[in-house]
Design a protein around this motif. Structure first.
Motif, PDB file in Angstrom:
ATOM      1  N   GLY A 167       0.975  -1.404  -0.216  1.00 32.42           N
ATOM      2  CA  GLY A 167       0.073  -0.049  -0.269  1.00 32.42           C
ATOM      3  C   GLY A 167       0.807   1.141   0.276  1.00 32.42           C
ATOM      4  O   GLY A 167       0.827   2.442  -0.677  1.00 32.42           O
ATOM      5  N   LEU A 168       1.679   1.000   0.677  1.00 34.48           N
ATOM      6  CA  LEU A 168       3.061   1.974   0.803  1.00 34.48           C
ATOM      7  C   LEU A 168       4.218   2.401   0.624  1.00 34.48           C
ATOM      8  O   LEU A 168       4.543   1.239   1.163  1.00 34.48           O
ATOM      9  N   SER A 169       4.852   2.300  -0.283  1.00 38.05           N
ATOM     10  CA  SER A 169       6.351   1.764  -0.647  1.00 38.05           C
ATOM     11  C   SER A 169       7.929   2.673  -0.379  1.00 38.05           C
ATOM     12  O   SER A 169       7.417   3.739  -0.905  1.00 38.05           O
ATOM     13  N   PHE A 170       8.643   2.993  -0.023  1.00 36.75           N
ATOM     14  CA  PHE A 170       9.710   3.619   0.780  1.00 36.75           C
ATOM     15  C   PHE A 170      11.182   2.383   0.215  1.00 36.75           C
ATOM     16  O   PHE A 170      11.177   1.785  -0.538  1.00 36.75           O
ATOM     17  N   CYS A 171      11.719   3.773  -0.085  1.00 40.53           N
ATOM     18  CA  CYS A 171      13.485   3.376  -0.586  1.00 40.53           C
ATOM     19  C   CYS A 171      14.708   4.454   0.198  1.00 40.53           C
ATOM     20  O   CYS A 171      13.899   5.613   0.399  1.00 40.53           O
ATOM     21  N   PRO A 172      15.263   3.556   0.315  1.00 38.52           N
ATOM     22  CA  PRO A 172      16.406   4.481   1.258  1.00 38.52           C
ATOM     23  C   PRO A 172      16.660   5.737  -0.429  1.00 38.52           C
ATOM     24  O   PRO A 172      17.169   4.370  -1.294  1.00 38.52           O
ATOM     25  N   ASN A 173      17.808   6.138   0.123  1.00 41.84           N
ATOM     26  CA  ASN A 173      17.952   7.071  -1.341  1.00 41.84           C
ATOM     27  C   ASN A 173      19.299   7.162  -1.913  1.00 41.84           C
ATOM     28  O   ASN A 173      19.297   7.361  -3.067  1.00 41.84           O
ATOM     29  N   ASP A 174      20.047   6.237  -1.491  1.00 40.89           N
ATOM     30  CA  ASP A 174      20.762   5.310  -2.750  1.00 40.89           C
ATOM     31  C   ASP A 174      20.490   3.393  -3.379  1.00 40.89           C
ATOM     32  O   ASP A 174      21.274   3.335  -3.511  1.00 40.89           O
ATOM     33  N   ALA A 175      18.991   3.903  -3.256  1.00 45.68           N
ATOM     34  CA  ALA A 175      18.578   2.567  -3.893  1.00 45.68           C
ATOM     35  C   ALA A 175      18.919   2.972  -5.291  1.00 45.68           C
ATOM     36  O   ALA A 175      18.920   3.435  -5.594  1.00 45.68           O
ATOM     37  N   SER A 176      18.948   1.123  -5.462  1.00 42.83           N
ATOM     38  CA  SER A 176      18.617   1.206  -7.501  1.00 42.83           C
ATOM     39  C   SER A 176      17.582   2.101  -8.424  1.00 42.83           C
ATOM     40  O   SER A 176      16.897   2.497  -7.374  1.00 42.83           O
ATOM     41  N   GLU A 177      18.060   2.442  -8.903  1.00 39.74           N
ATOM     42  CA  GLU A 177      17.296   3.681 -10.119  1.00 39.74           C
ATOM     43  C   GLU A 177      15.607   3.017  -9.943  1.00 39.74           C
ATOM     44  O   GLU A 177      14.524   3.382  -9.786  1.00 39.74           O
ATOM     45  N   TYR A 178      15.804   1.456 -10.354  1.00 39.29           N
ATOM     46  CA  TYR A 178      14.844   1.005 -11.135  1.00 39.29           C
ATOM     47  C   TYR A 178      13.661   0.947  -9.466  1.00 39.29           C
ATOM     48  O   TYR A 178      12.439   1.913 -10.198  1.00 39.29           O
ATOM     49  N   ILE A 179      14.446   0.616  -8.786  1.00 42.47           N
ATOM     50  CA  ILE A 179      13.610   1.037  -7.235  1.00 42.47           C
ATOM     51  C   ILE A 179      13.389   2.944  -7.123  1.00 42.47           C
ATOM     52  O   ILE A 179      11.358   2.678  -7.038  1.00 42.47           O
ATOM     53  N   GLN A 180      13.597   3.320  -7.068  1.00 38.91           N
ATOM     54  CA  GLN A 180      13.282   4.817  -6.704  1.00 38.91           C
ATOM     55  C   GLN A 180      12.370   5.423  -8.004  1.00 38.91           C
ATOM     56  O   GLN A 180      11.345   5.807  -7.162  1.00 38.91           O
ATOM     57  N   GLU A 181      11.904   4.187  -8.915  1.00 36.88           N
ATOM     58  CA  GLU A 181      10.999   5.534 -10.258  1.00 36.88           C
ATOM     59  C   GLU A 181       9.732   4.378  -9.520  1.00 36.88           C
ATOM     60  O   GLU A 181       8.596   5.206 -10.230  1.00 36.88           O
ATOM     61  N   ILE A 182       9.721   3.203  -8.939  1.00 39.32           N
ATOM     62  CA  ILE A 182       8.556   2.994  -8.757  1.00 39.32           C
ATOM     63  C   ILE A 182       7.727   2.954  -6.881  1.00 39.32           C
ATOM     64  O   ILE A 182       6.646   2.605  -6.886  1.00 39.32           O
TER      65      ILE A 182
END
Length: 172
Positions: A121-136
């Motif tokens: 329902g709600l997704s997060f990632c660290p700021n140094d995550a993969s670009e693919y993850i940051q996009e979703i």
């Protein structure tokens, strides 16, 4: 309302580095593994699980006794290690807990988190995550993995779902 946090380990709860060393034990070489965890992340998770009475899960691709110890210390109710398909495990947890995907927040940093983060329902990632993850993900944290990103996620959720007062009073 978020009822379950799903947390990745390497690159999220840690900075992604794994330290191996060998020591002699009874004349045999023994492989040792170490990881560093941020105490700020740990405190927030402990408040979430032990003070607010909410659930947390670790779903990680690697197996580590260090992670098992940390999960127990923080009151994490679901620990799954050596997992290739994190979404499949999450589906099982959701079924056992009787909750909906909309009641789950997840944080991860790399491609093995992709399907899971796409579903919660709600997704997060660290700021140094993969670009693919940051996009979703819904929110890219200001902090890096192993440096308070999980804490940032928990504080965000507490503010959004009117848990902030309970979160702040947990240690008073």
């Amino acid at each position: 309302m978020i009822k379950l946090l799903v947390i990745d380990v390497d690159g999220t709860l840690t900075d992604g580095k794994i330290i191996y060393s060998y020591t002699k034990d009874d004349h045999q070489e023994v492989l040792k593994e170490s990881k560093e965890f941020d105490v700020k992340d740990g405190l927030a998770i402990a408040v979430w699980t032990k003070k607010l009475g909410l659930k947390a899960a670790i779903i990680t691709g690697r197996k580590s006794k260090v992670v098992e110890h940390r999960a127990k210390e923080l009151g994490i109710t679901h620990l799954y290690q050596g997992i290739d398909n994190k979404l499949e495990v999450l589906e099982d947890i959701i079924s056992k807990e009787g909750i909906l995907y909309t009641e789950v927040a997840g944080i991860g940093d790399d491609l093995n988190d992709y399907q899971m983060l796409n579903r919660v329902g709600l997704s997060f990632c660290p700021n140094d995550a993969s670009e693919y993850i940051q996009e979703i993900v819904d929110i890219v944290c200001k902090n890096k993995g192993g440096s308070g990103a999980v804490r940032e996620m928990i504080e965000y959720i507490c503010k959004q779902y009117n848990l902030e007062e309970q979160f702040l009073k947990a240690w008073l």
